[in-house]
Design a protein around this motif. Sequence first.
Motif, mmCIF file in Angstrom:
data_model
loop_
_atom_site.group_PDB
_atom_site.id
_atom_site.type_symbol
_atom_site.label_atom_id
_atom_site.label_comp_id
_atom_site.label_asym_id
_atom_site.label_seq_id
_atom_site.Cartn_x
_atom_site.Cartn_y
_atom_site.Cartn_z
ATOM 1 N N LEU A 1 73.146 123.909 60.765
ATOM 2 C CA LEU A 1 72.042 124.622 60.518
ATOM 3 C C LEU A 1 72.460 125.955 60.566
ATOM 4 O O LEU A 1 72.273 126.978 59.365
ATOM 5 C CB LEU A 1 70.759 124.285 60.895
ATOM 6 N N GLN A 2 72.888 126.298 61.528
ATOM 7 C CA GLN A 2 73.404 127.761 61.902
ATOM 8 C C GLN A 2 74.600 128.465 60.784
ATOM 9 O O GLN A 2 74.721 129.509 60.444
ATOM 10 C CB GLN A 2 73.611 128.148 63.465
ATOM 11 N N ILE A 3 75.336 127.376 60.718
ATOM 12 C CA ILE A 3 76.687 127.649 60.300
ATOM 13 C C ILE A 3 76.493 127.700 58.596
ATOM 14 O O ILE A 3 77.032 128.636 58.053
ATOM 15 C CB ILE A 3 77.808 126.498 60.442
ATOM 16 N N LEU A 4 75.859 126.823 58.262
ATOM 17 C CA LEU A 4 75.686 126.528 56.709
ATOM 18 C C LEU A 4 74.553 127.386 56.116
ATOM 19 O O LEU A 4 74.538 127.615 54.785
ATOM 20 C CB LEU A 4 75.434 125.233 56.556
ATOM 21 N N PRO B 1 69.923 127.025 55.474
ATOM 22 C CA PRO B 1 69.152 125.826 55.097
ATOM 23 C C PRO B 1 69.575 125.372 53.688
ATOM 24 O O PRO B 1 69.383 124.227 53.366
ATOM 25 C CB PRO B 1 67.673 126.714 55.046
ATOM 26 N N GLU B 2 69.901 126.217 52.599
ATOM 27 C CA GLU B 2 70.004 125.848 51.234
ATOM 28 C C GLU B 2 71.250 124.956 51.233
ATOM 29 O O GLU B 2 71.194 123.908 50.710
ATOM 30 C CB GLU B 2 70.173 126.780 50.355
ATOM 31 N N LYS B 3 72.333 125.547 51.889
ATOM 32 C CA LYS B 3 73.441 124.668 51.911
ATOM 33 C C LYS B 3 73.401 123.250 52.705
ATOM 34 O O LYS B 3 74.013 122.438 52.245
ATOM 35 C CB LYS B 3 74.627 125.319 52.478
ATOM 36 N N MET B 4 72.699 123.307 53.675
ATOM 37 C CA MET B 4 72.314 122.171 54.521
ATOM 38 C C MET B 4 71.707 121.134 53.619
ATOM 39 O O MET B 4 71.891 119.872 53.707
ATOM 40 C CB MET B 4 71.326 122.487 55.648
ATOM 41 N N ARG B 5 70.625 121.755 52.852
ATOM 42 C CA ARG B 5 69.972 120.460 52.003
ATOM 43 C C ARG B 5 70.952 120.114 50.761
ATOM 44 O O ARG B 5 70.801 118.651 50.424
ATOM 45 C CB ARG B 5 68.702 120.984 51.384
ATOM 46 N N GLU B 6 71.803 120.931 50.457
ATOM 47 C CA GLU B 6 72.849 120.362 49.520
ATOM 48 C C GLU B 6 73.618 119.498 50.161
ATOM 49 O O GLU B 6 74.021 118.111 49.422
ATOM 50 C CB GLU B 6 73.718 121.493 49.179
ATOM 51 N N ASN B 7 73.987 119.489 51.339
ATOM 52 C CA ASN B 7 74.932 118.470 52.121
ATOM 53 C C ASN B 7 74.191 117.242 52.233
ATOM 54 O O ASN B 7 74.568 115.996 52.221
ATOM 55 C CB ASN B 7 75.123 119.070 53.424
ATOM 56 N N ILE B 8 72.846 117.164 52.537
ATOM 57 C CA ILE B 8 71.941 116.080 52.830
ATOM 58 C C ILE B 8 71.665 115.415 51.452
ATOM 59 O O ILE B 8 71.964 113.946 51.362
ATOM 60 C CB ILE B 8 70.661 116.514 53.224
ATOM 61 N N LEU B 9 71.842 115.970 50.483
ATOM 62 C CA LEU B 9 71.663 115.227 49.136
ATOM 63 C C LEU B 9 72.991 114.615 48.790
ATOM 64 O O LEU B 9 73.071 113.334 48.271
ATOM 65 C CB LEU B 9 71.410 116.411 47.893
ATOM 66 N N ASP B 10 74.167 115.302 49.025
ATOM 67 C CA ASP B 10 75.422 114.615 48.981
ATOM 68 C C ASP B 10 75.661 113.584 49.695
ATOM 69 O O ASP B 10 76.124 112.461 49.397
ATOM 70 C CB ASP B 10 76.634 115.667 49.661
ATOM 71 N N HIS C 1 64.257 113.234 57.276
ATOM 72 C CA HIS C 1 63.708 114.245 58.289
ATOM 73 C C HIS C 1 64.556 115.590 58.403
ATOM 74 O O HIS C 1 63.880 116.469 58.612
ATOM 75 C CB HIS C 1 63.536 113.390 59.765
ATOM 76 N N GLU C 2 65.735 115.291 58.409
ATOM 77 C CA GLU C 2 66.654 116.821 58.318
ATOM 78 C C GLU C 2 66.288 117.434 57.038
ATOM 79 O O GLU C 2 66.273 118.764 57.403
ATOM 80 C CB GLU C 2 68.170 116.268 58.555
ATOM 81 N N TRP C 3 65.895 117.064 56.151
ATOM 82 C CA TRP C 3 65.678 117.667 54.801
ATOM 83 C C TRP C 3 64.296 118.614 55.345
ATOM 84 O O TRP C 3 64.127 119.748 55.023
ATOM 85 C CB TRP C 3 65.226 116.961 53.742
ATOM 86 N N TYR C 4 63.444 117.778 55.934
ATOM 87 C CA TYR C 4 62.111 118.738 56.307
ATOM 88 C C TYR C 4 62.221 119.436 57.128
ATOM 89 O O TYR C 4 61.713 120.737 57.227
ATOM 90 C CB TYR C 4 61.016 117.459 56.854
ATOM 91 N N MET C 5 63.033 119.356 58.292
ATOM 92 C CA MET C 5 63.349 120.295 59.739
ATOM 93 C C MET C 5 64.055 121.502 58.766
ATOM 94 O O MET C 5 63.746 122.627 59.105
ATOM 95 C CB MET C 5 64.126 119.622 60.676
ATOM 96 N N SER C 6 64.921 121.445 57.722
ATOM 97 C CA SER C 6 65.711 122.501 57.205
ATOM 98 C C SER C 6 64.643 123.329 56.199
ATOM 99 O O SER C 6 64.852 124.446 56.212
ATOM 100 C CB SER C 6 66.669 121.947 56.230
ATOM 101 N N ARG C 7 63.731 122.984 56.147
ATOM 102 C CA ARG C 7 62.524 123.525 55.336
ATOM 103 C C ARG C 7 61.564 124.469 56.224
ATOM 104 O O ARG C 7 60.868 125.368 55.943
ATOM 105 C CB ARG C 7 61.681 122.935 54.279
#
Length: 431
Positions: A347-350, A352-361, A311-317
Motif C-alpha cells: 500500500l505504501q509503495i503503490l 491506494p489507487e494502484k493497489m485497487r488496480e492490482n486487486i482487480l487484476d 477485504h483488501e479493497w475495502y481497506m484500501s479505501r
Amino acid sequence: MSTSKKQLIVKPEFNDFLQAVDEYTEQIPAVIRQTFRQALHNEYEGNFEKMEEHCRDMMISHPDNVEVLALLARAQLAQRKYKEAEETLREVLEKDPALNFERIEHGITFHALGKYHEALGELLKADPNEDYHPFYYSTLGNCYENTGNRRKARNAYRIEITRWEETGEMASPENLDGCFCNLIYLDAALSLPELSADLDLYRKFLRETEMTQTMKGHLANNIAYWSALLTLPAFRDPFVKFVRDVEQEGYLLDSPGYSIIASAYRAAESYRYHEDRNIDAFMESFLSAEAGDQNGNGSGSESGRAVQLAHEWYMSRCVDEYAQMLLYAAEQYPYSYARSVTFLEQLQILGPEKMRENILDRFEEEKLIKAGRDEITVELDLAYKKVRAAKKQPVYVAEGGITYKRSGKKIMPNDPCPCGSGKKYKKCHGR
C-alpha cells in the motif's frame, strides 16, 4: 406419497430401489414405461444428463404427462438448471395443483434462485408430513433466515435435527451439519438457553459421522461462522470449549482447515482482552478471510481468495484508519503479521489507487469473477459504501493502543481530527 416413491428419493439399497421402480412405474403408460425406468436408473447412478435426455424423449409422445415433467424437473434440479426447473415445475403444478411433493420442489427451486419469499410461500402451502422431502426443513429454515424471521428459522432447523435424533435418518451428513451450524448460530444470537444442549448434540453427531474431507471443511467453516458471535460475552466460553473438543478429538487433523483452531483461540482472546480497542471488527473480518481459505477445498480456494481480495479493497479505501489497525494487529496477533505487513508495504509503495488496480487484476487472473472489470468495480464500491454507511462513529486507535471515542458535539468535516494528526477530519479519519 407412496412408500416406493419415498424410497426412490432417499436412494435405497439397489434391491430396494429395483422394487420401488417396479411399483412406481406401474402408473406410467406402457409405451414409455421402459424409458421411464431407464431415467430412474440414471437418477440412481447420478447420470442426470442422460436422465434429462430420456425425459425429453418421452415428452415427444407424452408432452403433458405430469410424472414425466416432474422427473424432468428433478433432472434439471440435479444439474442446477434452476430457472428451467422452476418453469417445468410451474407447468406441473398448473396441470395438477394438488401435487404436494412437486410443490416442495418448486419452493426449493425458488430458494436456489434466491427468491426467498416465493420459496417460503410454496413451502408453507405444502404438507411436509404428507410427502417426505429430505431438504424441506433445511430450506424452510434458510428462507426464514433470509426473510428476517430468525426464531422460526431456528425451529425449522431443529425439526430436521430432532428427526435425526429420534430415527437416525438424515438427507445427508452435509445437510444435517448445515442445520446444526445454523441452529447453534441462532441459539447464540437469540441468547437461547438451548445452546448448551444443542452443542452437546452436535458433538454427538460429529462422533457418529465419518469425517470425510468434505465434513472437515464444513466443520472448519462452522467454527469460522460462529466466530462472528464472539462479540457476545456469553458465547465465548461455549465456543472455546467446543473448539477445544474439536482439537482433542482430532477432527481436523490432516485437513486444510486445521489452522482455524489456532485462529479461533486467538480471536476469542482478542475479544476477551482487547474489547476497549477498535480492533475487533478488523479481526472478525480477517478471521473470516482466513477461514474462507480453509473451506475444505484446500488453501487458496476461490471463495477464500475472493473474500480476502474484497477485504483488501475495502481497506484500501480507508487507508489511515486501517493502517493503524493493521499495525496493531501485526503486533498483537502473530498469525496475521505476515499478511498485514505485506499489505501495508504494498500500500505504501503503490498507493491506494494502484493497489485497487492490482486487486482487480488478481480477481481476473485467478478467475474469481464472471462479471467484467467495470461491473466488479461497481460492486466493490457499492459494498464499501454500504459498510461505511452502516459503521458507527469510529473509535480511533493511536500509538500505544489508546482509544478515542466521540463525546459531545458531532465532529464536522472541517474540524481537527480527534486522532491528533493535525489534519482536518474530512482529510483523515472522516474519509
